[in-house]
Enzyme design. Structure first.
Site, PDB file in Angstrom:
ATOM      1  N   TYR A  53       0.827  -1.200   0.000  1.00 50.12           N
ATOM      2  CA  TYR A  53       0.000   0.000   0.000  1.00 50.12           C
ATOM      3  C   TYR A  53       0.869   1.261   0.000  1.00 50.12           C
ATOM      4  O   TYR A  53       1.956   1.288   0.572  1.00 50.12           O
ATOM      5  CB  TYR A  53      -0.919   0.050   1.212  1.00 50.12           C
ATOM      6  N   LEU A 220     -20.313   2.711  -4.462  1.00 47.87           N
ATOM      7  CA  LEU A 220     -21.557   2.519  -5.204  1.00 47.87           C
ATOM      8  C   LEU A 220     -22.740   2.259  -4.276  1.00 47.87           C
ATOM      9  O   LEU A 220     -23.884   2.579  -4.619  1.00 47.87           O
ATOM     10  CB  LEU A 220     -21.420   1.354  -6.187  1.00 47.87           C
ATOM     11  N   LEU A 221     -22.453   1.697  -3.084  1.00 47.85           N
ATOM     12  CA  LEU A 221     -23.522   1.422  -2.119  1.00 47.85           C
ATOM     13  C   LEU A 221     -23.639   2.532  -1.073  1.00 47.85           C
ATOM     14  O   LEU A 221     -24.359   2.383  -0.093  1.00 47.85           O
ATOM     15  CB  LEU A 221     -23.275   0.073  -1.436  1.00 47.85           C
TER      16      LEU A 221
END
Length: 328
Positions: A53, A220-221
């Site tokens: 990361y 998206l949710l």
């Protein structure tokens, strides 16, 4: 904050896990430090990261996120002691041989590098970021056993494993009288429910905790259509997630309308649904600001009744365990 055990272990972790993938690329170090302090203030003791990361669009600066966390630990004040720290290995950290995957040599090099970046003497949950099809389980478990004996790691987890990979890993560990895996990170949310076929049954059988990543499916949710109407830029509306948005636009609109009927935020509903699912220990949330973090905490106070759960299954059909999902 609510707490639970990680899988079959006695380790106590918060029901939400702070994901740190944004640290570096999207969240500057000072803000990341404030975010981690806020997480502790809110009772979140479970942080997840990975050795890869922090990279920039050119793929450089791998390890930067662990370095940000390490400098936060170095500030003292019980920051390390109060954190259940999870990181991962598998990614190729350079183009030189044995700088990635899960050979015994690669695992040893990866854990030593993560310990340096994180400025700690041990990792609480050391996770394999992907299955390594070229390394036998005997070699992987021998490497992990050595690290446990040295006190450099305490528990071992997996990420992105298939159900049969989990079974294979656990049976190999059992033959060595080793604890084996205690958790699995999988893509799991209302839009992505494939793990219900075989992964979740395997986790339940072997007593592993499930740590769902992308619980809001790249936003998206989280009310993406409402934000779109308001003119708010949504990262999840770009790239592949943008294709998913167009594919599921009608379904997502019905979902947001249903959340409005319930008087709740779509993001809270999506997280609360995950918290109600079998085997789920803690969804991995990726807030970029303390305000985003506080918003995620609301899901802990949301209880979903049978009628609500049934409606969500209508909007986003799931799976029964295999083989009954597709055969008698």
């Amino acid at each position: 904050m609510e707490y639970t055990h990680l899988g079959r272990t006695g380790l106590t972790v918060s029901r939400l896990c702070l994901g740190t993938m944004n640290f570096g690329p999207h969240t500057e170090e000072d803000e990341a430090h404030r975010l981690m302090d806020t997480a502790h203030e809110r009772g979140i003791n479970f942080f997840d990261t990975a050795n890869s990361y922090g990279r920039d669009p050119e793929g450089r600066l791998k390890g930067r996120t662990e370095e940000i966390i390490g400098r936060w630990f170095a500030r003292g004040g019980g920051r390390r002691e109060r954190t259940v720290l999870a990181t991962k290995a598998y990614a190729e950290m350079s183009d030189w041989p044995n700088e990635g995957r899960l050979s015994a040599l690669a695992v040893r090099k990866a854990v030593e590098a993560s310990l340096r970046r994180l400025q700690t003497d041990h990792i609480d949950l050391y996770q394999m970021h992907h299955i390594d099809r070229d390394t036998p389980w005997e070699e992987i478990w021998q490497a992990m056993e050595v690290l446990v004996a040295q006190g450099k790691i305490i528990y071992v987890g997996s990420s992105n494993f298939a159900g049969w990979h989990i079974a294979q890993a656990q049976e190999s560990a059992r033959s060595r009288h080793f604890l084996g895996l205690v958790s699995e990170q999988s893509l799991y949310n209302l839009l992505d429910r494939a793990v219900e076929l075989e992964v979740i049954p395997a986790l339940q059988h072997y007593g592993l905790g499930l740590l769902p990543w992308s619980p809001l499916r790249s936003g998206l949710l989280g009310g993406v259509l409402r934000k779109e109407r308001e003119g708010t830029r949504v990262r999840g509306a770009l790239g592949y997630a943008g294709e998913l948005l167009e594919k599921h636009r009608e379904r997502l609109q019905a979902y947001e309308d249903f959340a409005a009927e319930l008087g709740t935020d779509p993001a809270d509903l999506a997280l609360a649904w995950l918290l109600s699912r079998p085997a789920v220990t803690a969804p991995i949330i990726g807030p970029r600001t303390p305000a985003h973090l506080d918003a995620a905490l609301r899901a802990l106070d949301l209880t979903l009744d049978r009628k609500t759960l049934d409606r969500l299954d209508e909007l986003f059909p799931g799976h029964r365990p295999a083989p009954e999902d597709y055969a008698w």
